[in-house]
Enzyme design. Structure first.
Site, mmCIF file in Angstrom:
data_model
loop_
_atom_site.group_PDB
_atom_site.id
_atom_site.type_symbol
_atom_site.label_atom_id
_atom_site.label_comp_id
_atom_site.label_asym_id
_atom_site.label_seq_id
_atom_site.Cartn_x
_atom_site.Cartn_y
_atom_site.Cartn_z
ATOM 1 N N LYS A 29 0.843 -1.211 0.000
ATOM 2 C CA LYS A 29 0.000 0.000 0.000
ATOM 3 C C LYS A 29 0.874 1.254 0.000
ATOM 4 C CE LYS A 29 -4.220 -1.612 2.187
ATOM 5 N NZ LYS A 29 -5.173 -1.489 3.280
ATOM 6 N N GLU B 134 -18.097 5.090 1.835
ATOM 7 C CA GLU B 134 -17.341 4.574 0.686
ATOM 8 C C GLU B 134 -18.156 4.822 -0.575
ATOM 9 O OE1 GLU B 134 -16.239 0.487 1.512
ATOM 10 O OE2 GLU B 134 -15.203 1.098 3.330
ATOM 11 N N CYS C 219 -52.246 7.342 21.210
ATOM 12 C CA CYS C 219 -52.006 6.983 19.802
ATOM 13 C C CYS C 219 -50.850 6.008 19.584
ATOM 14 C CB CYS C 219 -51.744 8.236 18.984
ATOM 15 S SG CYS C 219 -53.172 9.304 18.909
ATOM 16 N N LYS D 283 -51.303 2.236 20.661
ATOM 17 C CA LYS D 283 -52.442 1.653 19.925
ATOM 18 C C LYS D 283 -52.081 1.422 18.456
ATOM 19 C CE LYS D 283 -55.662 4.705 18.534
ATOM 20 N NZ LYS D 283 -55.895 4.644 17.106
ATOM 21 N N LYS E 24 -46.984 13.511 28.999
ATOM 22 C CA LYS E 24 -46.205 14.736 28.758
ATOM 23 C C LYS E 24 -46.895 15.883 29.477
ATOM 24 C CE LYS E 24 -48.351 15.617 24.271
ATOM 25 N NZ LYS E 24 -48.159 15.776 22.850
HETATM 26 N N1 LIG Z 1 -14.471 2.442 5.644
HETATM 27 C C1 LIG Z 1 -15.303 3.415 5.956
HETATM 28 O O1 LIG Z 1 -16.129 3.845 5.151
HETATM 29 C C2 LIG Z 1 -15.246 4.069 7.301
HETATM 30 C C3 LIG Z 1 -15.984 5.225 7.541
HETATM 31 C C4 LIG Z 1 -15.895 5.849 8.780
HETATM 32 C C5 LIG Z 1 -15.107 5.289 9.766
HETATM 33 N N2 LIG Z 1 -14.425 4.137 9.543
HETATM 34 C C6 LIG Z 1 -13.561 3.629 10.606
HETATM 35 O O2 LIG Z 1 -12.231 4.044 10.314
HETATM 36 C C7 LIG Z 1 -11.287 3.042 10.690
HETATM 37 C C8 LIG Z 1 -10.475 2.597 9.501
HETATM 38 O O3 LIG Z 1 -11.341 1.993 8.564
HETATM 39 P P1 LIG Z 1 -10.839 1.573 7.106
HETATM 40 O O4 LIG Z 1 -12.034 1.057 6.391
HETATM 41 O O5 LIG Z 1 -10.059 2.680 6.512
HETATM 42 O O6 LIG Z 1 -9.839 0.368 7.481
HETATM 43 P P2 LIG Z 1 -8.913 -0.487 6.504
HETATM 44 O O7 LIG Z 1 -8.899 -1.869 7.030
HETATM 45 O O8 LIG Z 1 -9.286 -0.246 5.072
HETATM 46 O O9 LIG Z 1 -7.463 0.159 6.696
HETATM 47 C C9 LIG Z 1 -6.736 0.083 7.873
HETATM 48 C C10 LIG Z 1 -5.256 0.251 7.500
HETATM 49 O O10 LIG Z 1 -4.490 0.338 8.709
HETATM 50 C C11 LIG Z 1 -3.233 -0.297 8.459
HETATM 51 N N3 LIG Z 1 -2.557 -0.564 9.757
HETATM 52 C C12 LIG Z 1 -2.836 -1.529 10.678
HETATM 53 N N4 LIG Z 1 -1.964 -1.449 11.704
HETATM 54 C C13 LIG Z 1 -1.125 -0.413 11.453
HETATM 55 C C14 LIG Z 1 -0.018 0.176 12.137
HETATM 56 N N5 LIG Z 1 0.384 -0.294 13.306
HETATM 57 N N6 LIG Z 1 0.587 1.236 11.571
HETATM 58 C C15 LIG Z 1 0.174 1.735 10.397
HETATM 59 N N7 LIG Z 1 -0.867 1.206 9.681
HETATM 60 C C16 LIG Z 1 -1.495 0.146 10.203
HETATM 61 C C17 LIG Z 1 -3.617 -1.523 7.672
HETATM 62 O O11 LIG Z 1 -2.508 -2.068 6.976
HETATM 63 C C18 LIG Z 1 -4.662 -0.927 6.717
HETATM 64 O O12 LIG Z 1 -4.079 -0.447 5.517
HETATM 65 C C19 LIG Z 1 -12.104 1.934 11.347
HETATM 66 O O13 LIG Z 1 -12.178 2.187 12.725
HETATM 67 C C20 LIG Z 1 -13.471 2.106 10.728
HETATM 68 O O14 LIG Z 1 -14.495 1.607 11.565
HETATM 69 C C21 LIG Z 1 -14.461 3.531 8.319
#
Ligand SMILES: NC(=O)c1ccc[n+]([C@@H]2O[C@H](COP(=O)([O-])OP(=O)(O)OC[C@H]3O[C@@H](n4cnc5c(N)ncnc54)[C@H](O)[C@@H]3O)[C@@H](O)[C@H]2O)c1
Length: 424
Positions: free
Chosen positions: A35, A158, A265, A268, A321
């Site tokens: 990555k 996403e 309401c 019911k 209320k």
């Molecule tokens: N995907 C979404 O749409 C979304 C939206 C809002 C919040 N979140 C939250 O955001 C967080 C990340 O989600 P994501 O979908 O991007 O996760 P993801 O799994 O796509 O990416 C996580 C990344 O962290 C890296 N990683 C792990 N350990 C690491 C370390 N010690 N040092 C550096 N990098 C490390 C992994 O290699 C990976 O590339 C989660 O908590 C998720 O719940 C996700």
């Protein structure tokens, strides 16, 4: 600003690229060398509309670089955004191992560099995680001078995350100090959104509440869709007009934590819908759990009063209320009946109900259906305050506010509204 972004997944890549576009100097850090190589070369490691082009642009402009070295990321920045994954374990429990690891790495680097630094947790974590996992992992040697910590949940979706990053529903920052909040306000200067500065736990929890509500909305709409089909109504048209009501439906109405619902309401009409679903042989598990969940609130209320181990109870507010005399299906009537059943000596004040008792529309209901409760009604605050060892706030009317203002220090208060008593 000079920023490092730990974790180059969906959230990290989008955050890194968008912050770099806004003019910040960003270093992306990930343990996954593939990555890092892709991001460093200006190509997207994931499918997200517009991200590839943006990465190329900001890498070419030398505002974004990527590395596997935490030390390099921290050395070149004053603030780190942690965007690592927080997946589910098999039990459903949140796995915060990656957050802990990355915080330990950041802590080790800061041990050597000894510079003021801000760590911002953008991953989704449960309330208390910052306090019990992130901060201890960052500074195993105890308090670290010059370290500021904040929670800043991500609200992007996403598929539309570049747009969502530029215009999120809000920018939410949870931290104890105004200085860190204003640093983050500056970081997101170009982002069009209201800015909310809260406690750390509020910020952690708000993200879960949002996602739980979104999930609830989808399942609710799908069950309503099924019901519409079974009852011969056009589901899309129904939900279109439903959503036109911005006063009660799509609004913050009914979203304040308090006590059970009631009245003539809601119970019911939920029952009627469930009966129609049963008749159509349709399972609607979300709708079917509404009344049991509401009943649980009533039972919890009774348990809270009984837990005071005092038996002389003064109830302020009996209708579901304030400013109504309608006692049909009032959860407070159920609560009072439950307390009487457990041997409590109850007195009640609700002026709207008292007026009805003297001749209003609900007089017959009060005298014929709940005479056992009508006989416990007081006409003024004094006898209640004199009688009660425990004051129970049933609704947020004037009686409750005045009653609490005049309550003695030895009187326990059970505030079922979860709000009137806060100002006490
Ligand atoms: N995907 C979404 O749409 C979304 C939206 C809002 C919040 N979140 C939250 O955001 C967080 C990340 O989600 P994501 O979908 O991007 O996760 P993801 O799994 O796509 O990416 C996580 C990344 O962290 C890296 N990683 C792990 N350990 C690491 C370390 N010690 N040092 C550096 N990098 C490390 C992994 O290699 C990976 O590339 C989660 O908590 C998720 O719940 C996700």
């Amino acid at each position: 600003m000079r920023v490092s972004v730990f974790g180059l997944g969906y959230v990290g890549c989008v955050t890194a690229a968008c912050l770099a576009r806004a003019g910040h100097h960003v270093t992306g850090v990930d343990t996954n060398a593939d990555k890092v190589a892709m991001v460093g070369a200006g190509t997207s490691p994931l499918v997200e509309p517009g991200l590839g082009e943006l990465l190329r642009e900001v890498v070419d402009a030398q505002r974004l670089r990527a590395t596997t070295s935490a030390a390099e990321g921290i050395a070149g920045s004053d603030l780190a955004l942690i965007c690592v994954g927080t997946p589910s374990r098999e039990s459903g429990q949140l796995d915060v191992t990656a957050v802990e690891r990355v915080a330990q790495e950041i802590g080790r680097v800061l041990d050597q560099l000894r510079k003021p630094y801000t760590v911002v947790l953008r991953s989704t974590v449960l309330p208390g995680t910052t306090e019990s996992v992130l901060i201890p992992a960052l500074s195993s040697a105890g308090e670290r001078e010059g370290l500021s910590v904040a929670v800043n949940p991500e609200f992007m979706r996403e598929g539309s995350s570049l747009r969502d990053f530029a215009r999120p529903p809000l920018t939410l920052v949870g931290c104890p100090d105004a200085r860190t909040a204003s640093l983050l306000r500056e970081l997101y200067t170009g982002v069009e959104a209201p800015f909310a500065h809260t406690s750390v736990r509020t910020a952690e929890m708000a993200k879960y509440v949002s996602n739980a509500f979104h999930a609830l909305k989808v399942t609710f709409a799908n069950e309503i869709g099924d019901l519409c089909e079974a009852l011969g109504a056009d589901a899309q048209e129904v939900m279109r007009v439903f959503a036109m009501d911005r006063k009660l439906n799509i609004s913050d109405a009914y979203l304040r934590p308090g006590f059970a619902f009631g009245g003539s309401c809601l119970p019911k009409d939920v029952r009627a819908l469930l009966h129609a679903a049963r008749t159509a042989d349709l399972a609607v598990p979300v709708l079917a759990e509404i009344l049991p969940s509401n009943e649980r609130q009533i039972q919890q209320g009774i348990a809270r009063v009984l837990a005071t181990r005092r038996r002389r109870i003064g109830v302020l507010g009996l209708a579901f209320k304030p400013d109504t005399d309608d006692l049909r299906e009032s959860p407070m009537v159920r609560l009072v009946e439950g307390l009487i059943g457990k041997g409590c000596d109850v007195r009640i004040l609700d002026r709207s109900v008292s007026i009805a008792r003297l001749g209003g529309a609900n007089r017959r209901y009060i005298e014929e259906e709940i005479p056992h409760i009508a006989s416990l009604m007081c006409e003024s605050l004094d006898p209640i305050l004199e009688h009660a060892e425990v004051l129970v706030v049933g609704n947020g009317g004037e009686d409750a506010r005045r009653g609490l203002a005049l309550a003695r220090p030895d009187q326990a208060v059970v505030d079922l509204t979860r709000s009137v008593g806060r100002s006490r």
